[in-house]
Design a protein around this motif. Structure first.
Motif: not given
Ligand code: FE2
Length: 170
Positions: A151, A60, A125, A63, A121, A56, A30
């Motif tokens: 995502e 991120t 995840y 995240q 990703e 995004h 990330e």
């Molecule tokens: Fe991500």
């Protein structure tokens, strides 16, 4: 005195090291991606695509914060490691940006590169959610699921943009 009881208290304890290793990998990934998304947002021609990359990038950052919470939830300090897969994906993205610079297909190429990143990703995840579920790390599971959903949404959004503009000849 408590160690034996504790190790039995966590179901599927054999997954613990793998869980932590994957968490470090995705935290590194990330962080590496932040730079890549910035560049992709700069290069994108279409306004929607540019906005999607910028959005995004902000996600991120969220995240990364969420991953820190995951580490905290299992009493570990948040440490990332260099993700070789992300490094490779971003190198390819660089290559494709150079190759399609000024080309009508540049946005489509950027979408392809970004979707490869998203799929990596999503795989990571997805595994992390599975491990957290198996080990009954409830808080971690919820946090990781939130990111997994983000995502997936990003991936769908990129497909939508590809279908609606980037791949359609003017
Ligand atoms: Fe991500």
């Amino acid at each position: 005195m408590k160690s034996e009881k504790d190790s039995k208290a966590m179901p599927n304890a054999h997954l613990h090291d793998l869980f932590v290793d994957e968490l470090r990998d995705i935290l590194g990934a990330e962080r590496q991606l932040l730079k890549g998304l910035k560049k992709m947002a700069d290069k994108a021609v279409g306004e929607n695509l540019k906005n999607a990359f910028t959005a995004h990038h902000a996600e991120t950052e969220e995240q990364i914060e969420r991953l820190k919470q995951v580490f905290a939830s299992i009493d570990l300090s948040a440490r990332g490691k260099k993700c070789k897969a992300m490094e490779g994906l971003l190198n390819e993205a660089e290559e494709i940006m150079e190759e399609f610079e000024g080309d009508e297909a540049l946005d489509a190429a950027l979408i392809a590169a970004a979707q490869k990143v998203e799929h990596y990703e999503i795989a990571t995840y997805g595994c992390l959610v599975t491990y957290a579920t198996l080990m009954q790390h409830e808080e971690a599971r919820g946090l990781l699921q939130t990111t997994l959903d983000q995502e997936k949404d990003t991936d769908s959004k990129l497909t939508e943009i590809a279908m609606s503009e980037a791949n359609v000849a003017a």
